[in-house]
Design an enzyme around this catalytic site. Structure first.
Site, PDB file in Angstrom:
ATOM      1  N   TRP A 266       0.558  20.276  20.260  1.00 19.33           N
ATOM      2  CA  TRP A 266       0.019  19.329  19.279  1.00 19.33           C
ATOM      3  C   TRP A 266       1.061  18.908  18.254  1.00 19.33           C
ATOM      4  O   TRP A 266       1.103  17.741  17.846  1.00 19.33           O
ATOM      5  CB  TRP A 266      -1.230  19.897  18.600  1.00 19.33           C
ATOM      6  CG  TRP A 266      -2.410  19.945  19.529  1.00 19.33           C
ATOM      7  CD1 TRP A 266      -3.020  21.064  20.017  1.00 19.33           C
ATOM      8  CD2 TRP A 266      -3.108  18.824  20.097  1.00 19.33           C
ATOM      9  NE1 TRP A 266      -4.055  20.705  20.857  1.00 19.33           N
ATOM     10  CE2 TRP A 266      -4.127  19.348  20.923  1.00 19.33           C
ATOM     11  CE3 TRP A 266      -2.961  17.441  20.007  1.00 19.33           C
ATOM     12  CZ2 TRP A 266      -5.006  18.525  21.644  1.00 19.33           C
ATOM     13  CZ3 TRP A 266      -3.841  16.624  20.720  1.00 19.33           C
ATOM     14  CH2 TRP A 266      -4.837  17.169  21.532  1.00 19.33           C
TER      15      TRP A 266
ATOM     16  N   LYS B 282     -13.532  21.591  16.652  1.00 26.19           N
ATOM     17  CA  LYS B 282     -13.190  22.962  17.008  1.00 26.19           C
ATOM     18  C   LYS B 282     -14.034  23.920  16.159  1.00 26.19           C
ATOM     19  O   LYS B 282     -14.852  24.663  16.671  1.00 26.19           O
ATOM     20  CB  LYS B 282     -11.704  23.256  16.786  1.00 26.19           C
ATOM     21  CG  LYS B 282     -10.610  22.495  17.568  1.00 26.19           C
ATOM     22  CD  LYS B 282     -10.995  21.578  18.609  1.00 26.19           C
ATOM     23  CE  LYS B 282      -9.963  20.925  19.485  1.00 26.19           C
ATOM     24  NZ  LYS B 282      -8.746  20.428  18.948  1.00 26.19           N
TER      25      LYS B 282
ATOM     26  N   ASP C 145      -1.639  20.315  10.305  1.00 22.25           N
ATOM     27  CA  ASP C 145      -2.721  20.071  11.260  1.00 22.25           C
ATOM     28  C   ASP C 145      -3.405  21.415  11.489  1.00 22.25           C
ATOM     29  O   ASP C 145      -2.865  22.293  12.154  1.00 22.25           O
ATOM     30  CB  ASP C 145      -2.140  19.515  12.564  1.00 22.25           C
ATOM     31  CG  ASP C 145      -3.195  19.386  13.665  1.00 22.25           C
ATOM     32  OD1 ASP C 145      -4.387  19.674  13.408  1.00 22.25           O
ATOM     33  OD2 ASP C 145      -2.811  18.991  14.788  1.00 22.25           O
TER      34      ASP C 145
HETATM   35  C1  LIG Z   1      -7.809  19.260  19.324  1.00 18.06           C
HETATM   36  C2  LIG Z   1      -6.601  19.150  18.490  1.00 18.06           C
HETATM   37  C3  LIG Z   1      -6.064  17.903  18.113  1.00 18.06           C
HETATM   38  C4  LIG Z   1      -6.653  16.600  18.584  1.00 18.06           C
HETATM   39  O1  LIG Z   1      -7.816  16.330  17.914  1.00 18.06           O
HETATM   40  P1  LIG Z   1      -8.618  14.950  18.146  1.00 18.06           P
HETATM   41  O2  LIG Z   1      -9.691  15.070  17.108  1.00 18.06           O
HETATM   42  O3  LIG Z   1      -9.105  14.957  19.551  1.00 18.06           O
HETATM   43  O4  LIG Z   1      -7.698  13.829  17.876  1.00 18.06           O
HETATM   44  C5  LIG Z   1      -4.966  17.893  17.295  1.00 18.06           C
HETATM   45  N1  LIG Z   1      -4.397  19.027  16.861  1.00 18.06           N
HETATM   46  C6  LIG Z   1      -4.870  20.247  17.204  1.00 18.06           C
HETATM   47  C7  LIG Z   1      -4.206  21.471  16.690  1.00 18.06           C
HETATM   48  C8  LIG Z   1      -5.990  20.339  18.029  1.00 18.06           C
HETATM   49  O5  LIG Z   1      -6.469  21.548  18.363  1.00 18.06           O
END
Ligand SMILES: *Cc1c(COP(=O)(O)O)cnc(C)c1O
Length: 364
Positions: free
Chosen positions: A104, A198, A174
């Site tokens: 990511w 998540k 993030d």
């Molecule tokens: C799932 C995830 C994303 C992507 O998220 P979206 O909402 O689908 O854009 C980005 N970063 C991490 C760490 C993730 O687990």
């Protein structure tokens, strides 16, 4: 009704049963509204109470200082990959530093490159993303616009338990797959963002926690939907937000406060759950092999391999037949992954650890 399985999906992922039950109870009529939450104006007093409560719940849980805003934005975490650089990197005359501990972080950096100059402050690729860097391994530019890192790499299962120290350079994170899993010190961050699906609710919003100091630096003339200042000034109601998702986020955070008792308690439960699985892996004599280095292995996404791909396929299939769902690793890395987010109950993890032991004694 068909039976609910123990759900180890990586995202969209398990939601707390009490939140689902409350939503079901009020599915047709939100008390006082005379209609479903999906059928009322996002500017109605009933919905305003919901979005304000959701923000307040984040403030309570993360002890968010007064000089930070909590926003609910669309486009998921993936849109934050470009929105943050458009606000703070583009035309800044500075580079941005990216700490890469997995898939990511790389995606985030790729987007930033579209609008500015990007440096790699650390990269774990040669070691196959098994760990996070130590502070003295970071190559940070003191003149950077910001430093970006991924607190938990969902695909590899690698987690930071302490933020990188970036001095006076703003820290962007993030936190999609570990936000609200444990207490953090929000004052260390310029921006902290997370896709909801998540640990926070259904898909549909990214939660963005941003300091007033960063908001003051937002340039003029950005597209309205990509302008943090515009979104903050309009309290996430510049346009129609995903109202049902925000309602669910409010219920999930309420569950964390009222039933779990806050993030210290949640963290203790999460550590207990992770330990159950890592103990089986560590005690398996090499039958199960964890992906990550022990001190950085994720308490949210437990990634591991079995002696062969055939055994992995059999493991996933048999587990599924036993009510333990979605244990397949991400298609880019293979193997197995048990995502044990906040909403996955201790009993579910216990059932998985028992299954892992039984599978090993049948196949080891
Ligand atoms: C799932 C995830 C994303 C992507 O998220 P979206 O909402 O689908 O854009 C980005 N970063 C991490 C760490 C993730 O687990």
């Amino acid at each position: 009704m068909a039976e609910r399985v123990y759900n180890f999906a990586a995202g969209p992922a398990a939601l707390p049963l009490p939140a689902l039950e409350e939503a079901r109870e009020h599915f047709l009529v939100l008390p006082g509204a005379g209609a479903s939450v999906m059928e009322i104006s996002h500017r109605s007093k009933e919905f305003l109470a919901i979005i304000e409560q959701a923000q307040q719940n984040f403030r309570t849980l993360l002890n968010i200082p007064d000089n930070y805003r909590v926003l609910f934005l669309q486009g998921g975490a993936s849109l934050q990959f470009i929105m943050a650089p458009m606000n703070f990197l583009q035309n800044s005359g500075k580079p941005a530093d990216y700490v890469l501990t997995g898939s990511w972080g790389n995606k985030a950096m790729k987007e930033a490159k579209r609008v500015g100059n990007v440096r790699v402050a650390w990269e774990g690729k040669a070691e196959k993303y098994v760990r996070v860097p130590k502070q003295d391994e970071l190559d940070l530019d003191p003149g950077a616009a910001y430093v970006h890192f991924t607190s938990n790499e969902t695909i590899e299962g690698v987690e930071f338990f302490e933020e990188p120290d970036t001095g006076s350079v703003p820290l962007f994170c993030d936190a999609s797959s570990d936000i609200l899993s444990r207490p953090i010190d929000v004052s260390k961050y310029g921006i902290l963002y997370a896709g909801a699906q998540k640990n926070v609710g259904p898909s549909g919003v990214a939660v963005v926690i941003i300091s007033d100091e960063m908001l003051a630096r937002v340039p003029e003339n950005l597209p309205a939907m990509l302008d943090y200042k515009n979104m903050a000034e309009n309290a996430s109601l510049y346009n129609t937000p995903p109202t049902f998702t925000i309602y669910m986020v409010m219920l999930v955070t309420k569950w964390l406060i009222e039933e779990i008792g806050g993030l210290d308690k949640m963290y203790a439960i999460n550590k207990e759950k992770a330990k159950m699985l890592y103990d089986v892996i560590d005690g398996s004599g090499g039958f199960y092999k964890g992906h990550s280095q022990v001190d950085c292995r994720s308490i949210m996404n437990v990634t591991f391999r079995l002696p062969s791909e055939e055994l992995e396929a059999a493991f996933i299939k048999e587990a599924g037949a036993n009510g333990l769902a979605s244990l397949k690793g991400h298609r880019s890395v293979g193997g197995c992954r048990a995502s044990i987010y906040n909403a996955v109950p201790v009993e579910g993890v216990k059932a998985l650890s028992d299954f892992m032991k039984a599978f090993m004694s049948r196949n080891g």
